[in-house]
Scaffold this active site. Sequence first.
Site, PDB file in Angstrom:
ATOM      1  N   ASP A 123       0.684  -1.297  -0.121  1.00  0.00           N
ATOM      2  CA  ASP A 123       0.158   0.108   0.018  1.00  0.00           C
ATOM      3  C   ASP A 123       1.067   1.329  -0.203  1.00  0.00           C
ATOM      4  OD1 ASP A 123      -2.494   1.547   0.414  1.00  0.00           O
ATOM      5  OD2 ASP A 123      -1.781   1.728   2.367  1.00  0.00           O
ATOM      6  N   SER A 124       0.432   2.080  -0.333  1.00  0.00           N
ATOM      7  CA  SER A 124       0.937   3.464  -0.170  1.00  0.00           C
ATOM      8  C   SER A 124       1.521   3.726   1.304  1.00  0.00           C
ATOM      9  CB  SER A 124       0.315   4.704  -0.499  1.00  0.00           C
ATOM     10  OG  SER A 124      -0.753   4.967   0.460  1.00  0.00           O
ATOM     11  N   TYR A 178      -1.017   8.254  -2.448  1.00  0.00           N
ATOM     12  CA  TYR A 178      -0.979   7.868  -3.788  1.00  0.00           C
ATOM     13  C   TYR A 178      -2.286   8.634  -4.507  1.00  0.00           C
ATOM     14  CZ  TYR A 178       2.256   4.022  -4.004  1.00  0.00           C
ATOM     15  OH  TYR A 178       3.233   3.149  -3.907  1.00  0.00           O
ATOM     16  N   GLY A 179      -3.230   8.804  -3.562  1.00  0.00           N
ATOM     17  CA  GLY A 179      -4.372   9.295  -4.146  1.00  0.00           C
ATOM     18  C   GLY A 179      -4.620  10.603  -5.121  1.00  0.00           C
ATOM     19  N   CYS A 198      -4.561  -1.712  -1.678  1.00  0.00           N
ATOM     20  CA  CYS A 198      -4.595  -0.160  -1.944  1.00  0.00           C
ATOM     21  C   CYS A 198      -5.582  -0.251  -3.295  1.00  0.00           C
ATOM     22  CB  CYS A 198      -3.299   0.304  -2.368  1.00  0.00           C
ATOM     23  SG  CYS A 198      -3.053   1.993  -2.858  1.00  0.00           S
ATOM     24  N   THR A 244      -6.201   2.626  -4.738  1.00  0.00           N
ATOM     25  CA  THR A 244      -5.695   3.617  -5.885  1.00  0.00           C
ATOM     26  C   THR A 244      -4.690   2.604  -6.727  1.00  0.00           C
ATOM     27  OG1 THR A 244      -5.521   5.039  -4.245  1.00  0.00           O
ATOM     28  CG2 THR A 244      -4.206   5.573  -6.000  1.00  0.00           C
ATOM     29  N   GLU A 263      -2.179   8.565   8.446  1.00  0.00           N
ATOM     30  CA  GLU A 263      -0.622   8.445   8.437  1.00  0.00           C
ATOM     31  C   GLU A 263       0.150   9.156   9.871  1.00  0.00           C
ATOM     32  OE1 GLU A 263       1.553   6.725   6.156  1.00  0.00           O
ATOM     33  OE2 GLU A 263      -0.184   5.837   5.583  1.00  0.00           O
ATOM     34  N   CYS A 306     -11.150   2.997   0.410  1.00  0.00           N
ATOM     35  CA  CYS A 306      -9.644   3.386   0.452  1.00  0.00           C
ATOM     36  C   CYS A 306      -9.226   2.529   1.945  1.00  0.00           C
ATOM     37  CB  CYS A 306      -9.533   4.898   0.817  1.00  0.00           C
ATOM     38  SG  CYS A 306      -7.808   5.306   1.366  1.00  0.00           S
ATOM     39  N   THR A 307      -8.032   1.804   1.602  1.00  0.00           N
ATOM     40  CA  THR A 307      -7.716   0.932   3.059  1.00  0.00           C
ATOM     41  C   THR A 307      -7.446   1.649   4.084  1.00  0.00           C
ATOM     42  OG1 THR A 307      -5.870   0.637   1.779  1.00  0.00           O
ATOM     43  CG2 THR A 307      -7.400  -1.263   1.349  1.00  0.00           C
ATOM     44  N   HIS A 308      -7.104   2.995   3.868  1.00  0.00           N
ATOM     45  CA  HIS A 308      -6.748   3.554   5.146  1.00  0.00           C
ATOM     46  C   HIS A 308      -8.041   3.729   6.088  1.00  0.00           C
ATOM     47  CE1 HIS A 308      -2.986   4.851   3.240  1.00  0.00           C
ATOM     48  NE2 HIS A 308      -2.610   5.196   4.180  1.00  0.00           N
TER      49      HIS A 308
END
Length: 282
Positions: free
Chosen positions: A12-13, A44-45, A75, A77, A154, A186-188
């Site tokens: 992932d990012s 990344y988005g 991810c 994205t 993050e 979005c996986t976040h």
Amino acid sequence: MMAQMPTIGIFDSGLGGLSVLREIRAQLPYAPLLYFADQAHVPYGPRALDEVRAFSEEITRFLLSNGAQGIVVACNTASAAALHFLRERFPGVPFVGMEPAVKPAAEQTRTRVVGVLATPATFQGALYASVLERFAQGVTVLQDTCPGLVGQIERGALQDAETRRILETALFPMLERGIDTVVLGCTHYPFVIPLIRQIVGDAVRVIDPAPAVARQVRRVFASDTTDGWGREVAPIQYYTSGDPATFSALVSRLGVEAGVVRAVRWEQGRLYEKGYVVAEGK
Ligand code: DGL
């Protein structure tokens, strides 16, 4: 003798793919896991799909050269930008990717209005257009990119005023228009489900796709002959292109299993291990 469970590379990012990793860990506890967080490039988005594709290609190469036998693009994205390309570029390597879970949302909504939270790149990709085309007929789909939310997560700011403001800005207009389902594209975002719940209340369904993705990983990577009975659970091997000490602290803050964290650096489009290890074992 039972076959060894294949080593699975996940990327992932940044921290988002950990929401997928923890489900894979729960469903396939004996699979050795490598996780790559491209924190030098997060988010990344807002980036161009080409750029995300180039990152994804090199990260995949890096994970394969470190023992991964299959890849989970954890991810949305990177899946939008690169999944199709990666399957062609690395033939014979099994890939599992992600797409916003519009299908279950469309199947379950009663109001016929659903909200999708995802990054700008995910909304721009052909994958999302095809998901809408295939599954969202007769359903109003409202979208929001939640600018700044990935950065907040993050930083580990899961509950602060700014995170709440971003989510309220996205969700209040959707609630006014009658959504009864929110798709986390979005996986976040699963890491802020408690806050989302506070905003939308109990009557709105919140879809975290991670359990379904982990089931797909199980179908692709495991078989009757890779039963883990009697095997050791190996520590998770983490790699980050950001700061490994910060990464390690955030893994624990998010309540995700600790592991060995290695520093990796980008140099002219290639990844190299720095040999800087911060946390050993579990
Ligand atoms: N976690 C990612 C996703 O699922 C990427 C977020 C970002 O880096 O912008 O889309």
